[in-house]
Design a protein around this motif. Structure first.
Motif, PDB file in Angstrom:
ATOM      1  N   GLU A   1      98.762 -58.000  27.438  1.00  0.00           N
ATOM      2  CA  GLU A   1      98.647 -57.590  28.832  1.00  0.00           C
ATOM      3  C   GLU A   1      99.875 -56.784  29.269  1.00  0.00           C
ATOM      4  N   ALA A   2     101.053 -57.255  28.854  1.00  0.00           N
ATOM      5  CA  ALA A   2     102.298 -56.602  29.270  1.00  0.00           C
ATOM      6  C   ALA A   2     102.575 -55.319  28.499  1.00  0.00           C
TER       7      ALA A   2
ATOM      8  N   LYS B   1      98.297 -53.148  28.046  1.00  0.00           N
ATOM      9  CA  LYS B   1      97.573 -52.792  29.269  1.00  0.00           C
ATOM     10  C   LYS B   1      98.508 -52.350  30.388  1.00  0.00           C
ATOM     11  N   GLN B   2      99.714 -52.908  30.420  1.00  0.00           N
ATOM     12  CA  GLN B   2     100.679 -52.535  31.458  1.00  0.00           C
ATOM     13  C   GLN B   2     101.901 -51.856  30.836  1.00  0.00           C
ATOM     14  N   ALA B   3     101.660 -51.055  29.806  1.00  0.00           N
ATOM     15  CA  ALA B   3     102.771 -50.456  29.049  1.00  0.00           C
ATOM     16  C   ALA B   3     103.674 -49.595  29.928  1.00  0.00           C
ATOM     17  N   HIS B   4     103.088 -48.917  30.932  1.00  0.00           N
ATOM     18  CA  HIS B   4     103.882 -48.033  31.795  1.00  0.00           C
ATOM     19  C   HIS B   4     104.939 -48.812  32.577  1.00  0.00           C
ATOM     20  N   ALA B   5     104.670 -50.085  32.831  1.00  0.00           N
ATOM     21  CA  ALA B   5     105.610 -50.901  33.605  1.00  0.00           C
ATOM     22  C   ALA B   5     106.638 -51.609  32.725  1.00  0.00           C
ATOM     23  N   PHE B   6     106.397 -51.633  31.409  1.00  0.00           N
ATOM     24  CA  PHE B   6     107.278 -52.372  30.505  1.00  0.00           C
ATOM     25  C   PHE B   6     107.893 -51.481  29.428  1.00  0.00           C
ATOM     26  N   SER B   7     107.917 -50.170  29.651  1.00  0.00           N
ATOM     27  CA  SER B   7     108.367 -49.252  28.602  1.00  0.00           C
ATOM     28  C   SER B   7     109.871 -49.039  28.579  1.00  0.00           C
TER      29      SER B   7
END
Length: 279
Positions: free
Chosen positions: A17-18, A21-27
């Motif tokens: 998920e992190a 799916k939410q790669a833009h927020a955890f890059s």
């Protein structure tokens, strides 16, 4: 961890998920003061945000142009493997340390793309360069220096923080920067500049300048990009291969199975019928 708030993700679903799916927020990369002092938040490995995306995209496009992920690169790797095996065979069964040989052999694959050349296994300057990289990586792995940057001010440099910064700059200034400078001179004044990653990157820089485009792709950041690509494209693979050698030495039965399977695959490839033969 130290002074930093750290969140631990546990379990496949939440990790996916992190990081997917939410790669833009955890890059973004984590903030380690020692790394930032060394890299100045430039390049690929330690950069984040718009700069990372721009440089990464440019590097991927250039690397694809030079055969990354294609049969062209596979052919170069096969040629290097042949030379690697020939050098080992020349030892006539006598014991020797495969460390530096493996590092240079693997590095030659990325060197042919970045620098447009490979290095001989006996090239002392390149051996010294590889040894210096080993030292920098070993010292940079100190969690104390990474989490507590003030330790670099302690007399005697017990955690080798100052030495790591100094060695890193020496690597860039004494080996990589002269190569970049030579490429710049050849691109500006030579009729036939080398066809490699450095020249292609410099052309991107010149194009952005001609278009009056504000860009993160700069001559100043190129040495760091090259160093990070070099380490990422060679050190990891060389270390993995050295572990494989160790396991083979301790498990000769597995080594024999792999050798036998490799020989069988090679024989099948040579005996493969042509495409026009339906059988």
């Amino acid at each position: 961890m130290g002074r930093q708030l750290t969140v631990v993700l546990n379990g496949h679903k939440v990790i996916k998920e992190a990081l997917v799916k939410q790669a833009h927020a955890f890059s973004d990369r984590p903030f380690f003061p020692l790394n930032d002092l060394v890299s100045e938040k430039k390049g690929i490995v330690l950069a984040s945000g718009a700069e990372w995306k721009t440089v990464r995209k440019a590097c991927l496009e250039i690397l694809r142009d030079f055969g990354m992920g294609t049969n062209l690169l596979a052919q170069k790797i096969q040629e290097e493997i042949t030379e690697y095996i020939r050098t080992i065979a020349s030892k006539n069964g006598k014991p020797f340390d495969v460390t530096r040989l493996t590092q240079i052999s693997v590095s030659n694959n990325i060197c042919s793309i970045l620098f447009g050349k490979r290095f001989d296994y006996d090239d002392q300057e390149f051996k010294d360069f590889m040894k210096a990289i080993d030292t920098v990586l070993a010292n940079q792995d100190s969690s104390v220096g990474a989490l507590f940057p003030f330790v670099r001010h302690i007399p005697g440099d017990p955690f080798k923080a100052r030495k790591t910064i100094c060695d890193y700059r020496v690597l860039l200034d004494t080996f990589i920067q002269p190569i970049v400078t030579r490429h710049i001179q050849e691109l500006d004044g030579g009729p036939n500049p080398p066809d490699d990653f450095i020249t292609a990157y410099l052309r991107r820089v010149r194009q952005d300048e001609a278009d009056h485009k504000v860009s993160y792709i700069t001559e100043e950041g190129l040495p760091l990009v090259i160093f990070q690509l070099f380490v990422a494209g060679s050190e990891t693979t060389a270390t993995t291969l050295r572990w494989a050698v160790v396991y083979f030495l301790y498990h000769p039965d597995v080594q024999e199975k792999c050798h036998r399977r490799s020989w069988m695959l090679s024989a099948l490839t040579e005996a493969r019928p042509c495409k026009t033969d339906r059988k």
